[in-house]
Structure formats: structure tokens, C-alpha cells
Scaffold this motif. Structure first.
Motif, PDB file in Angstrom:
ATOM      1  N   ASP A  40       3.904  -8.307   7.064  1.00 21.06           N
ATOM      2  CA  ASP A  40       3.108  -7.078   6.971  1.00 21.06           C
ATOM      3  C   ASP A  40       3.483  -6.388   5.660  1.00 21.06           C
ATOM      4  N   GLY A  42       3.380  -3.605   3.003  1.00 20.29           N
ATOM      5  CA  GLY A  42       3.065  -2.177   3.132  1.00 20.29           C
ATOM      6  C   GLY A  42       2.912  -1.804   4.599  1.00 20.29           C
ATOM      7  N   GLY A  43       3.738  -2.396   5.429  1.00 18.19           N
ATOM      8  CA  GLY A  43       3.631  -2.217   6.887  1.00 18.19           C
ATOM      9  C   GLY A  43       4.072  -0.851   7.358  1.00 18.19           C
ATOM     10  N   GLY A  44       4.728  -0.084   6.483  1.00 16.85           N
ATOM     11  CA  GLY A  44       5.101   1.290   6.810  1.00 16.85           C
ATOM     12  C   GLY A  44       5.979   1.376   8.055  1.00 16.85           C
ATOM     13  N   ASN A  47       2.809   0.448  12.544  1.00 22.38           N
ATOM     14  CA  ASN A  47       1.633   0.627  13.417  1.00 22.38           C
ATOM     15  C   ASN A  47       1.070  -0.696  13.912  1.00 22.38           C
ATOM     16  N   PHE A  48       1.151  -1.717  13.079  1.00 25.05           N
ATOM     17  CA  PHE A  48       0.672  -3.040  13.486  1.00 25.05           C
ATOM     18  C   PHE A  48       1.825  -4.018  13.693  1.00 25.05           C
ATOM     19  N   VAL A  62       7.356  -5.636   4.515  1.00 28.57           N
ATOM     20  CA  VAL A  62       7.797  -5.328   3.151  1.00 28.57           C
ATOM     21  C   VAL A  62       7.164  -4.002   2.757  1.00 28.57           C
ATOM     22  N   ASP A  63       7.983  -3.027   2.434  1.00 26.61           N
ATOM     23  CA  ASP A  63       7.458  -1.699   2.090  1.00 26.61           C
ATOM     24  C   ASP A  63       8.437  -1.040   1.115  1.00 26.61           C
ATOM     25  N   PRO A  64       7.901  -0.303   0.099  1.00 20.41           N
ATOM     26  CA  PRO A  64       8.817   0.330  -0.862  1.00 20.41           C
ATOM     27  C   PRO A  64       9.518   1.571  -0.311  1.00 20.41           C
ATOM     28  N   SER A  65       9.057   2.099   0.804  1.00 22.19           N
ATOM     29  CA  SER A  65       9.580   3.384   1.290  1.00 22.19           C
ATOM     30  C   SER A  65      10.763   3.202   2.253  1.00 22.19           C
ATOM     31  N   ALA A  68      10.064   4.955   5.574  1.00 26.27           N
ATOM     32  CA  ALA A  68       9.179   4.209   6.475  1.00 26.27           C
ATOM     33  C   ALA A  68       9.959   3.088   7.157  1.00 26.27           C
ATOM     34  N   ILE A  92       4.324  -5.092  -3.031  1.00 21.51           N
ATOM     35  CA  ILE A  92       3.417  -6.243  -2.932  1.00 21.51           C
ATOM     36  C   ILE A  92       3.265  -6.946  -4.289  1.00 21.51           C
ATOM     37  N   HIS A 110      -2.591  -3.683   5.141  1.00 23.56           N
ATOM     38  CA  HIS A 110      -3.404  -2.616   5.726  1.00 23.56           C
ATOM     39  C   HIS A 110      -3.110  -1.285   5.062  1.00 23.56           C
ATOM     40  N   GLY A 111      -4.118  -0.712   4.435  1.00 24.44           N
ATOM     41  CA  GLY A 111      -3.957   0.627   3.849  1.00 24.44           C
ATOM     42  C   GLY A 111      -3.025   0.647   2.661  1.00 24.44           C
ATOM     43  N   VAL A 112      -2.984  -0.436   1.910  1.00 23.72           N
ATOM     44  CA  VAL A 112      -2.038  -0.579   0.803  1.00 23.72           C
ATOM     45  C   VAL A 112      -2.748  -0.716  -0.545  1.00 23.72           C
ATOM     46  N   VAL A 116      -2.205   0.434  -4.972  1.00 28.38           N
ATOM     47  CA  VAL A 116      -1.641  -0.594  -5.846  1.00 28.38           C
ATOM     48  C   VAL A 116      -2.392  -0.597  -7.178  1.00 28.38           C
TER      49      VAL A 116
HETATM   50  C1  LIG Z   1      -1.304   4.280   4.562  1.00 27.20           C
HETATM   51  S1  LIG Z   1       0.254   3.531   4.787  1.00 27.20           S
HETATM   52  C2  LIG Z   1      -0.206   2.157   5.812  1.00 27.20           C
HETATM   53  C3  LIG Z   1       0.916   1.682   6.677  1.00 27.20           C
HETATM   54  C4  LIG Z   1       0.570   0.520   7.606  1.00 27.20           C
HETATM   55  N1  LIG Z   1       0.164  -0.662   6.865  1.00 27.20           N
HETATM   56  C5  LIG Z   1      -0.512   0.902   8.589  1.00 27.20           C
HETATM   57  O1  LIG Z   1      -1.623   0.342   8.532  1.00 27.20           O
HETATM   58  O2  LIG Z   1      -0.264   1.761   9.426  1.00 27.20           O
HETATM   59  C6  LIG Z   1       0.530   2.783   3.216  1.00 27.20           C
HETATM   60  C7  LIG Z   1       1.848   2.051   3.101  1.00 27.20           C
HETATM   61  O3  LIG Z   1       1.834   1.274   1.908  1.00 27.20           O
HETATM   62  C8  LIG Z   1       3.098   1.355   1.312  1.00 27.20           C
HETATM   63  N2  LIG Z   1       2.921   1.023  -0.111  1.00 27.20           N
HETATM   64  C9  LIG Z   1       2.510   1.818  -1.107  1.00 27.20           C
HETATM   65  N3  LIG Z   1       2.490   1.139  -2.286  1.00 27.20           N
HETATM   66  C10 LIG Z   1       2.889  -0.136  -2.002  1.00 27.20           C
HETATM   67  C11 LIG Z   1       3.078  -1.304  -2.789  1.00 27.20           C
HETATM   68  N4  LIG Z   1       2.850  -1.299  -4.100  1.00 27.20           N
HETATM   69  N5  LIG Z   1       3.500  -2.431  -2.164  1.00 27.20           N
HETATM   70  C12 LIG Z   1       3.717  -2.439  -0.821  1.00 27.20           C
HETATM   71  N6  LIG Z   1       3.548  -1.346  -0.034  1.00 27.20           N
HETATM   72  C13 LIG Z   1       3.145  -0.206  -0.615  1.00 27.20           C
HETATM   73  C14 LIG Z   1       3.552   2.772   1.592  1.00 27.20           C
HETATM   74  O4  LIG Z   1       4.946   2.940   1.476  1.00 27.20           O
HETATM   75  C15 LIG Z   1       3.057   2.973   3.015  1.00 27.20           C
HETATM   76  O5  LIG Z   1       4.013   2.593   3.962  1.00 27.20           O
END
Ligand SMILES: C[S@@+](CC[C@H](N)C(=O)[O-])C[C@H]1O[C@@H](n2cnc3c(N)ncnc32)[C@H](O)[C@@H]1O
Length: 252
Positions: A40, A42-44, A47-48, A62-65, A68, A92, A110-112, A116
Motif C-alpha cells: 500500500d 501512501g497507505g497512511g 484505511n485499506f 510505504v508512507d513518508p509520514s 501516519a 513512491i 490510493h489518494g497519493v 506526487v
Molecule cells: C489522502 S492520504 C491517503 C491515505 C490512504 N492511502 C487512504 O486511502 O486512506 C495521502 C497519503 O499519501 C502519503 N503521501 C504523500 N506523498 C507521498 C509520496 N510521494 N509517496 C508516498 N506517499 C505519499 C501521505 O503521507 C498520506 O498518508
């Protein structure tokens, strides 16, 4: 979908989760293993990732935060799946600094892509993380949904700005850096070498309907969830969906 009452948050995830769950089931059949290796990106906070782990899959997030990832760890522990969820700090665009190429049966993104700088490179990395026959689940903000919601809120100039802005932003105050049409997202997925298995429009009505109506009318939430599920596959509604989901499959 279940007929039991469901929390309002399910409006954000129900359609994608149903599509994803079916895709994971199909993957498990294809590879002949119940437990898949899922990435996942950007899995934050999970949620999934956490629901996928509850199905028995091994999920790497894998997530930079760091915040999270901390919340993810706690959530996985509370759900009793800590042993099947691994959080890794990373980006990513630098995915293979932290995970292996060709290492996963399914990759979620999802939502990433909205955040980017090089979405095409992000999708190429997500695809390069897949094993042969792997599946990609890609979810991102839809351009048309933003135009519609700004207009319905009376922000007509912002709606027009989103329509003409190359990144689909409605102005300086827009918190989302980039939005996509269904054609753009599908193009990124096929451009990275996958076949498009399905495209869904997500949250076509959910963000436009007054919250009080959904919260107070008996049965309204369930009926809205069923309506969202029914329109998701109708391409006519893709152009007004708040989010777009593309399922891509790697053929051997
Ligand atoms: C809107 S949240 C979505 C979280 C999760 N995927 C979901 O659907 O609930 C966006 C996520 O993307 C991560 N993110 C932001 N830039 C990113 C990058 N360059 N590579 C990977 N993850 C990233 C953020 O830290 C955050 O956790």
C-alpha cells in the motif's frame, strides 16, 4: 453490500473496498495462495491496509509520514493484525529504496498521486513492484467532481478555474495539488504496461448531499451507499465523480 446500518465514513471507502476485495479474491485464486503480499503506497493510517490484513493478507505500507505510520501501527494492533502489517517510511518515487521490485501480488495507490510531483513515475514504480499477474488499485481525485462541487457551493469562478487549470486546481487555497480525468488516470496505468480491468467513479453524490439529510433520514445512508455502488461503473458518471478508481492488471 450488507443491509446493516453503516457508519457515515463508509461513504468514502465502500465502493473502492468492494472492488478491491473482489480483486484480491481473484488474485488469490490466480496465484493459488490465500495470503497475498500487498503493498500500500501512501497507505497512511491504514484505511485499506488494515482491512486487507484482516482478510489474511500480508500488507506493507510505504508512507513518508512518521505520524501516519505510528497511527497505522496502533490501528493494526487494535485490529489484531500487527503481525501482518508492516509500516515503512518511504516515498513512491523512491519506492525501491525500501521495498523489492516484482515483490507483490497487489499494489494499492490510493489518494497519493495528487501529491506526487511526477505521477507517471509514481505509477511506473507501483507497477514495477508487481509480480507477474499482479493487480494495481489506483484511486485519485477526479477533476469533474471538483468542478461540480465548487459550482454547487456557489463558487462559480473557482469551478471554471479548476476546469481550465492544467492541474485541475480551483485556486491558491485549493489543498489538492493535482486532479485527474478518468482518461488521464487510465492512460497512466496503460502507459505503465497494465491492462485496464475496470474504472469506477467514487463519491459521485456523497460529497454533494447535505450531511443532515444522510444522518437524520431513516435508511438514507444505506440507500445512498447503494446508489453510489450502482453509478460507480457507469461511465457517464465518471466525469462528475469526486474520485476515480482504476483497476489495472499485469498479464503474464
Ligand atoms: C489522502 S492520504 C491517503 C491515505 C490512504 N492511502 C487512504 O486511502 O486512506 C495521502 C497519503 O499519501 C502519503 N503521501 C504523500 N506523498 C507521498 C509520496 N510521494 N509517496 C508516498 N506517499 C505519499 C501521505 O503521507 C498520506 O498518508
Amino acid at each position: 453490500m450488507s443491509d446493516q446500518p453503516r457508519p457515515r465514513a463508509s461513504l468514502r471507502t465502500a465502493v473502492v473496498w468492494e472492488v478491491l476485495k473482489d480483486a484480491l479474491d481473484r488474485q488469490a485464486e490466480t496465484v493459488g495462495r490465500d495470503a497475498l503480499d500487498v503493498l500500500d503506497t501512501g497507505g497512511g493510517t491504514g484505511n485499506f491496509a488494515v482491512p486487507a490484513a484482516r482478510l489474511g493478507h500480508r500488507v506493507t505500507v510505504v508512507d513518508p509520514s512518521p505520524n501516519a505510520l505510528f497511527a497505522l501501527e496502533r490501528r493494526a494492533a487494535e485490529a489484531g493484525v500487527a503481525d501482518r502489517v508492516r509500516g515503512v517510511q518511504g516515498d513512491i518515487l523512491g519506492l525501491f529504496d525500501v521495498v523489492d521490485r516484482d515483490g507483490f501480488d497487489a499494489v494499492l495507490c490510493h489518494g497519493v498521486l495528487e501529491y506526487v510531483d511526477e505521477p507517471a513515475a509514481g505509477v511506473r514504480n507501483a507497477v514495477a513492484a508487481l509480480r507477474p499477474s499482479g493487480a494495481l488499485s489506483l484511486l485519485a481525485a477526479g477533476l469533474g467532481g471538483a468542478v461540480l462541487s465548487r459550482a454547487l457551493a456557489g463558487h462559480f469562478t473557482e469551478a471554471r478555474q479548476a476546469l481550465t487549470d492544467p492541474a485541475g486546481r480551483w485556486g491558491e487555497g485549493d489543498p489538492v495539488p493535482r486532479r485527474f480525468t478518468a482518461e488521464q488516470l487510465s492512460g497512466l496505468v496503460s502507459g505503465a504496461g497494465l491492462e485496464i480491468a475496470a474504472v469506477h467513479g467514487v463519491r459521485v453524490f456523497a460529497d454533494l448531499v447535505p450531511g443532515a439529510l444522510v444522518d437524520t433520514e431513516p435508511g438514507a445512508l444505506e440507500a445512498l451507499l447503494k446508489l453510489e455502488a450502482a453509478v460507480a461503473e457507469q461511465s457517464a458518471f465518471h466525469s462528475v465523480a469526486a474520485q476515480l478508481h482504476v483497476l489495472g492488471e499485469k498479464r503474464r
